[in-house]
Structures are given as C-alpha cells and as structure tokens.
Motif scaffolding. Structure first.
Motif, PDB file in Angstrom:
ATOM      1  N   PHE A  78      43.020 -42.221   8.359  1.00 22.04           N
ATOM      2  CA  PHE A  78      43.471 -41.066   9.440  1.00 22.04           C
ATOM      3  C   PHE A  78      43.216 -41.498  11.473  1.00 22.04           C
ATOM      4  N   ASP A  79      43.795 -41.680  11.385  1.00 25.20           N
ATOM      5  CA  ASP A  79      44.088 -41.768  13.340  1.00 25.20           C
ATOM      6  C   ASP A  79      43.817 -41.674  14.369  1.00 25.20           C
ATOM      7  N   ILE A  80      42.089 -41.535  14.170  1.00 26.49           N
ATOM      8  CA  ILE A  80      41.359 -40.811  14.824  1.00 26.49           C
ATOM      9  C   ILE A  80      41.532 -41.349  16.183  1.00 26.49           C
ATOM     10  N   THR A  81      41.655 -42.163  16.912  1.00 27.29           N
ATOM     11  CA  THR A  81      42.481 -42.835  18.617  1.00 27.29           C
ATOM     12  C   THR A  81      43.468 -42.545  18.603  1.00 27.29           C
ATOM     13  N   GLY A  82      43.962 -41.961  18.020  1.00 28.09           N
ATOM     14  CA  GLY A  82      45.738 -41.355  18.723  1.00 28.09           C
ATOM     15  C   GLY A  82      46.641 -43.130  18.416  1.00 28.09           C
ATOM     16  N   SER A  83      46.405 -43.724  18.053  1.00 25.56           N
ATOM     17  CA  SER A  83      46.974 -44.955  18.449  1.00 25.56           C
ATOM     18  C   SER A  83      49.033 -44.758  18.336  1.00 25.56           C
TER      19      SER A  83
END
Length: 525
Positions: free
Chosen positions: A21-26
């Motif tokens: 999951f791309d938690i930080t919105g990279s």
C-alpha cells in the motif's frame, strides 16, 4: 510499490498484481515531479518507481498522512466519491450465534471475561508451522488438515483450498490454568502500516486479545494472511476475531453465509477520540507502551465517506494553453464527476468473485467492464457538459475554397446556358433536328439546375437554401437522366419495329409527359 509486480493497466497479459500500500501517496507525488509524464518513471525491478495521477478511493484515516500533498499543491482537495466505507472488528455469524455476548465490548471486556477470550479465540497456524510441529507425519500423509507439505512460496499460508484447511491452536498465551493473570486470546489485526488501532482499543477497554503475526512490530498480519485466516475459520468452523473493512471482495463473498461478517461493537466514536488516535510513527513504534496510545482513542470506528485524490497535473495536462480549447481533454472534469456508491462497488466485487475463472488477473477487469456496459446510464453522468463536442459553425463563405466553388458553379451554369442558346439558334439544322431539340432543352435545363444546386450548397446554411439545393439537385439529375433513358427506349423500339417493316413515330408530347410524371414522383418523394 513492490518491485517486480505488474501494475500496468494495459499489460499485454491483463495482469494486475497487488503492490504494497502506498500510504504516503508517493506515486502521485512522483507524477508531479515528472511533470505529469509517468513514462519517465523507472520500471527497473531494482529501482521501481510508482507513478499515477489519480487515487479513486482513499480513506479518512489517511488524511493526515496525505495532507501535505494538498498543502504542497501536488493534489487537489480530495472529494467524496459517494461510497460509504466501514472498518470494524468482526466475528463470523456462526460464532455470534453460539455466543451473542461476543458482538459487543461489554461481553468481551474485563478480568471476568479473560478465560472466555483465551479459550474461545485461538491462534491461527501457518502451514509450515503445522507441518513441522503439529502433524504426526510432517504432512507427508494427508491428515484432514494438510494434504501435503507446503511449497517454498506457501510456508506462511494460513489456508489453501484443497491443500491446507488451516488450524487454530492453543498456545501458552491461551493457558489460563498456568498463566491465570496473563493469559489471553487472539485477534487477527492489520499490519501497523494500516490505519487501525486495535492495540490502543483493546488495552484501554481491557479486552484480553492480542494479535500474533510474526512479521510486524505490532503483531499484525498481511492482507493475504488475513484473507486466508477468515477462510480457515469458515472451513474449520473455528471462532476468530479479525479487523476488516468493506466494500471489499472478502467481505462481499461471505454475505448471506454462515461466516458473514458481524460487527463487534465498541464505544461510540467521538471527535475527541479521533483526535487522540496515533499516527503512523506511533502505531509502528518499537515501544509497546507507545503503541497503546492514550485512553481517549479507545473508541469504535464510524462509517466514512471514501474520497478520490486527483493530481493537479491532470488539469494542467488536459488544459494545455498550447492546444486549442476545443481539443482539451475532458479527463479532469470526468474524474471530478466520477461517483459510485458502496452498493455499486459491491456489485462489481460480486461479479468478479462469481466469475471464478482468473480471480487475480482478468476477472476484475471483466467484471468492471461488464458493469459499465450494464450501467451506461450511470456512467454517462460522468461525462462533462459539452461532451461529446457539438458542431461549431463558422462563417466560411468568404474563404478561398468557397469562393472557388462559387465561381466554378457560376461558370458551369453560364456555359450550360450558353449551350442552350446555341441549341435554340441551331434548332433547324439537321444535327439538332434529328436529335430532337426538346430532348436537348430538358437535359440542358437539368444541367443548369445541378449547377445552381452546387452554388447554393456552398453558400449559407440556412434551412431554405439547404432544401432548395436538395430539390434542384434531385430534379436536375432527373431531367438529365430520364430523357436519355426514354431516348434509348425509343431507339430500341425503332429497331424492333424496323424488322417488321412498320412505321414508327416518336411523339414529343408523350416524351414531355414522361419527363413531367417522373419529375412529380421525384418531387413527391
């Protein structure tokens, strides 16, 4: 993103593999750094760079982690998509039927319920652990739980259809006789990177359950393992308590079954409770005391509205000032209009699971496309105003092309009129006489009408002009072709009568009536 996994929408093999999951919105931040051109992102498995422009579904728990993207101007302010999401602690329906007290923290909390928790909720077992420590034959002989030893990529599985049913075992943590003050049961929790708060909730509510995953600092399990744990509980009819969410495929697949997800009630959520909850650093701290957080954060979760997050690059790329406005992409406005309810999402998930052909590959694509085809009335609401583009009329009668067509039409008409005059003047000559001048007059009149029709057609686009052009064109070609056909028919009759030595007379009145009758029929049509 996970290196080596395929996340491409247009993959030639229609694969869509699940990344971390791309938690930080990279990925959306990378799109900004690449000027919106994700083709610049690395696809090297050793240096894979996730890049995308839109997150069609984000949860409220991620607001704080992604807030900086809005503040830095990377994304637009997130907007609701119309779907309500829920994230709760669940037990299977068959467990709730056996003991209804388990559906509320009131029946879970306190020292009085310690033994019940420890004896009810046992620890799920990986396939490898079962074969090495619990199977009498190390799984070389099928024993009703495992039919074989696990393969290298199956050692951490909690369940595999026709391979491993799963097993829930007692551990020293479940033994309240030996450990009356510390024994506890098991809850299957998310990994700490997910926005869930079980350690905080259960510590402060005094519920004697803990998660026991081995690869997470907080004892959480991976997404895949959690799915397998629920399937194992259903297969073995073992009690399980698990953190989960919906809309989601696993939740959808058990609706209406004995293992349907039943929400375990915790104290009602308040804003004070939400404000007290831990962020990523607190949830994933090495310090177990810090992971427990303040007591004010020990409440239930509330339903929340899912949001979409759109990179500002979408609008910048779609409304390029170097491109004519009529050619601007409608993508940004269409994404803004995109809305789905949780029931509609659930319908797509059900179609995906019901197909059962290639669950992790083509099936989700097929289900989504099928839903779109069957719900075009909903999809059409995503289309922005003025799309599809309507015809824009411009004043073009003074352009070189139209002037040329006007001049050419006028020249043709003048030439035909001139030939008509010459025909009239030479009507008594043998050539014209034997050709029958009335035939030539009608043909030439038809040519004049076609020329005038072309002149009108390249002029203004008023209704009267358009109608007159069509009429004159149709009648003109009728007057050109009908005399020729009548003439050919008369010649055929002449030759046929000549063989019988009969006299033939070609009457001009009959000819004119034929032309007039055909013209009336064409005009009426």
């Amino acid at each position: 993103a996970t290196a080596g996994l395929n996340n491409e929408l247009y993959d030639s093999h229609l694969r869509l593999e699940y990344p971390e999951f791309d938690i930080t919105g990279s990925g959306i931040k990378n799109a900004e750094e690449f000027g919106g051109d994700c083709r610049k992102a690395s696809r090297d498995p050793d240096n894979y760079e996730l890049c995308y422009h839109v997150l069609p579904e984000t949860w409220a728990e991620g607001d704080n982690e992604r807030l900086y993207l809005v503040e830095e101007g990377v994304v637009e302010q997130p907007r609701e998509i119309g779907a309500m999401a829920e994230q709760y602690i669940f037990i299977p329906k068959f467990v709730a039927e056996l003991d209804p007290s388990l559906v509320s923290y009131v029946g879970l909390a306190g020292e009085k319920n310690r033994r019940k928790m420890a004896e009810t909720f046992k620890t799920p077992t990986t396939w490898k652990y079962y074969c090495e420590n619990l199977s009498a034959s190390n799984c070389t002989v099928a024993d009703g739980v495992a039919s074989r030893p696990p393969k290298e990529d199956e050692v951490d599985f909690m369940f595999l259809q026709n391979g491993y049913k799963g097993f829930f075992r007692n551990t020293t943590e479940n033994d309240c006789d030996s450990n009356p003050e510390t024994c506890h049961g098991h809850i299957a929790d998310y990994e700490c990177t997910w926005a869930a708060f079980v350690p905080m909730q259960f510590h402060h509510l005094d519920i004697k359950l803990e998660s026991a995953g081995s690869d997470d600092v907080g004892g959480g399990y991976s997404y895949t393992q959690l799915v397998q744990i629920w399937h194992a509980a259903n297969e073995t009819r073992s009690p399980v308590m698990m953190m989960w969410f919906q809309p989601e495929a696993l939740y959808q697949s058990f609706i209406g079954t004995e293992a349907e997800f039943m929400h375990v009630l915790l104290p009602t959520q308040t804003q004070e409770c939400v404000d007290a909850r831990l962020e990523y650093d607190g949830r994933c701290s090495e310090d177990p005391i810090e992971r427990q957080g303040p007591a004010e954060g020990a409440c239930d979760n509330a339903p929340q509205s899912l949001k979409k997050m759109i990179s500002k690059q979408v609008k910048l790329l779609g409304e390029n000032p170097d491109v004519p406005e009529a050619m601007w992409s409608p993508a940004h406005d269409a994404l803004q209009n995109y809305r789905l309810t949780h029931l509609q999402i659930g319908a797509m998930l059900s179609a995906w699971l019901d197909r059962g052909f290639d669950l992790d590959g083509f099936d989700p694509r097929h289900a989504t496309c099928e839903w779109v085809v069957n719900n075009l009335n909903i999809v059409r609401t995503f289309i922005p105003e003025t799309y599809p583009r309507t015809m824009k009329y411009e004043e073009t009668d003074e352009t070189t092309l139209f002037l040329a067509t006007h001049v050419l039409s006028a020249m043709v008409a003048a030439f035909v009129v001139l030939s008509l005059i010459v025909t009239f003047l030479k009507r008594k000559t043998k050539t014209v006489y034997y050709l029958r001048s009335e035939f030539l007059y009608v043909i030439q009149a038809g040519l004049v009408m076609v020329a005038i029709s072309g002149f009108l057609l390249t002029g203004t686009t008023e209704e009267g002009t358009c109608v007159a052009s069509v009429w004159m064109s149709s009648l003109g070609y009728c007057w050109i072709l009908i005399p020729l056909l009548i003439r050919i028919d008369a010649i055929n009759k002449l030759f046929a009568s000549g063989k019988q030595m009969q006299r033939v007379r070609l009457g001009k009145y009959k000819f004119m009536l034929s032309v007039l009758g055909t013209s009336c029929a064409v005009a009426a049509f």
